[in-house]
Design an enzyme around this catalytic site. Sequence first.
Site, PDB file in Angstrom:
ATOM      1  N   GLY A  45      27.901  25.648  85.972  1.00 23.76           N
ATOM      2  CA  GLY A  45      29.628  26.816  86.075  1.00 23.76           C
ATOM      3  C   GLY A  45      29.061  27.638  85.904  1.00 23.76           C
ATOM      4  O   GLY A  45      28.292  27.858  84.718  1.00 23.76           O
ATOM      5  N   GLN A  50      29.847  36.777  83.906  1.00 21.37           N
ATOM      6  CA  GLN A  50      28.807  36.652  82.955  1.00 21.37           C
ATOM      7  C   GLN A  50      27.630  36.928  83.175  1.00 21.37           C
ATOM      8  O   GLN A  50      26.491  37.190  82.529  1.00 21.37           O
ATOM      9  CB  GLN A  50      28.275  35.141  83.015  1.00 21.37           C
ATOM     10  CG  GLN A  50      29.082  34.217  81.945  1.00 21.37           C
ATOM     11  CD  GLN A  50      29.213  33.157  82.258  1.00 21.37           C
ATOM     12  OE1 GLN A  50      29.868  31.866  83.095  1.00 21.37           O
ATOM     13  NE2 GLN A  50      28.637  32.056  80.871  1.00 21.37           N
ATOM     14  N   CYS A  92      27.839  26.686  77.793  1.00 21.76           N
ATOM     15  CA  CYS A  92      28.816  27.661  78.247  1.00 21.76           C
ATOM     16  C   CYS A  92      26.861  28.591  78.064  1.00 21.76           C
ATOM     17  O   CYS A  92      26.385  28.798  77.428  1.00 21.76           O
ATOM     18  CB  CYS A  92      28.987  28.670  77.371  1.00 21.76           C
ATOM     19  SG  CYS A  92      29.832  30.180  78.003  1.00 21.76           S
ATOM     20  N   LEU A  93      26.665  29.216  79.761  1.00 19.98           N
ATOM     21  CA  LEU A  93      25.277  29.831  79.231  1.00 19.98           C
ATOM     22  C   LEU A  93      25.564  31.114  78.597  1.00 19.98           C
ATOM     23  O   LEU A  93      24.324  31.529  78.188  1.00 19.98           O
ATOM     24  CB  LEU A  93      24.809  30.138  80.814  1.00 19.98           C
ATOM     25  CG  LEU A  93      24.680  28.528  82.312  1.00 19.98           C
ATOM     26  CD1 LEU A  93      24.555  29.861  83.172  1.00 19.98           C
ATOM     27  CD2 LEU A  93      23.712  27.949  81.548  1.00 19.98           C
ATOM     28  N   HIS A 134      36.938  26.363  82.434  1.00 18.22           N
ATOM     29  CA  HIS A 134      35.839  27.428  81.502  1.00 18.22           C
ATOM     30  C   HIS A 134      35.657  28.478  82.079  1.00 18.22           C
ATOM     31  O   HIS A 134      35.699  29.152  81.122  1.00 18.22           O
ATOM     32  CB  HIS A 134      34.474  26.612  80.999  1.00 18.22           C
ATOM     33  CG  HIS A 134      33.858  27.429  79.994  1.00 18.22           C
ATOM     34  ND1 HIS A 134      33.615  26.441  79.303  1.00 18.22           N
ATOM     35  CD2 HIS A 134      33.244  28.313  80.634  1.00 18.22           C
ATOM     36  CE1 HIS A 134      32.455  27.260  79.142  1.00 18.22           C
ATOM     37  NE2 HIS A 134      32.165  28.498  80.253  1.00 18.22           N
ATOM     38  N   GLU A 135      35.383  28.265  83.619  1.00 16.03           N
ATOM     39  CA  GLU A 135      34.901  29.613  84.280  1.00 16.03           C
ATOM     40  C   GLU A 135      36.625  30.445  84.716  1.00 16.03           C
ATOM     41  O   GLU A 135      36.091  31.944  84.388  1.00 16.03           O
ATOM     42  CB  GLU A 135      34.363  29.429  85.972  1.00 16.03           C
ATOM     43  CG  GLU A 135      32.978  28.582  85.573  1.00 16.03           C
ATOM     44  CD  GLU A 135      32.326  28.806  84.113  1.00 16.03           C
ATOM     45  OE1 GLU A 135      31.952  29.768  84.194  1.00 16.03           O
ATOM     46  OE2 GLU A 135      32.065  28.146  83.863  1.00 16.03           O
ATOM     47  N   HIS A 138      36.531  32.626  81.538  1.00 18.00           N
ATOM     48  CA  HIS A 138      35.869  34.205  81.160  1.00 18.00           C
ATOM     49  C   HIS A 138      36.276  35.143  82.327  1.00 18.00           C
ATOM     50  O   HIS A 138      36.299  36.122  82.226  1.00 18.00           O
ATOM     51  CB  HIS A 138      35.046  33.396  82.352  1.00 18.00           C
ATOM     52  CG  HIS A 138      33.192  32.994  80.926  1.00 18.00           C
ATOM     53  ND1 HIS A 138      33.185  33.141  80.411  1.00 18.00           N
ATOM     54  CD2 HIS A 138      33.015  31.873  81.318  1.00 18.00           C
ATOM     55  CE1 HIS A 138      32.235  32.633  79.720  1.00 18.00           C
ATOM     56  NE2 HIS A 138      31.912  31.771  80.351  1.00 18.00           N
TER      57      HIS A 138
HETATM   58 NI    NI Z   1      30.808  29.497  79.786  1.00 12.70          NI
END
Ligand code: NI
Length: 183
Positions: A45, A50, A92-93, A134-135, A138
């Site tokens: 995701g 991000q 998480c990226l 989660h997204e 963000h």
């Molecule tokens: Ni993330």
Amino acid sequence: MVREVLIYPDPALKQKSKPVAKVDDQVKKLVKDMVDTLYAEEGVGLAAVQVGVSRRVLITDTSSKQEGERLRVFINPELVSAEGRTKYQEGCLSLPGEAEEIERFARVTVRALDEKGQPFEIDADGLLAIALQHEMDHLDGVLFVDRLSSVKRGLIRKRMLKVIEEKKAALRARKPAEPRAGL
Ligand code: NI
């Protein structure tokens, strides 16, 4: 085009993303770049913020861990309903190498626009439900570290500052950074 993923504690990640007014060519290009970036980074995701774009756009592809899933695009997503509780070890990226168990809703219904600007609604469970929460976090400037104790968050922050320094050093040496997995 693969875009650079911002690493915590980059202040841009704290921004609350703004709604997309119209799904135009610029938004479509953003979605395409996000898809390229998600697959390059082997994530499940990614939120636009991000990659430094503070707009309410997120993508998911949980197919590697969830049968029948595929790439999905959510523009201006809204949580319609949620039920049950579940825990999952999240990555998480923007937090490369980190993973923590986070409690979230087990099932969610989300309403959004797709990549063509068409409204849709989806009932999600399993990893998709977790990834969506989660997204969507963000998009409100929240990372999973914000759901941990301040002690844990402080330790992760230190490790991430080191990762950022290493990335800068690698760029200077023109070596590609290690690929990392996460949400
Ligand atoms: Ni993330």
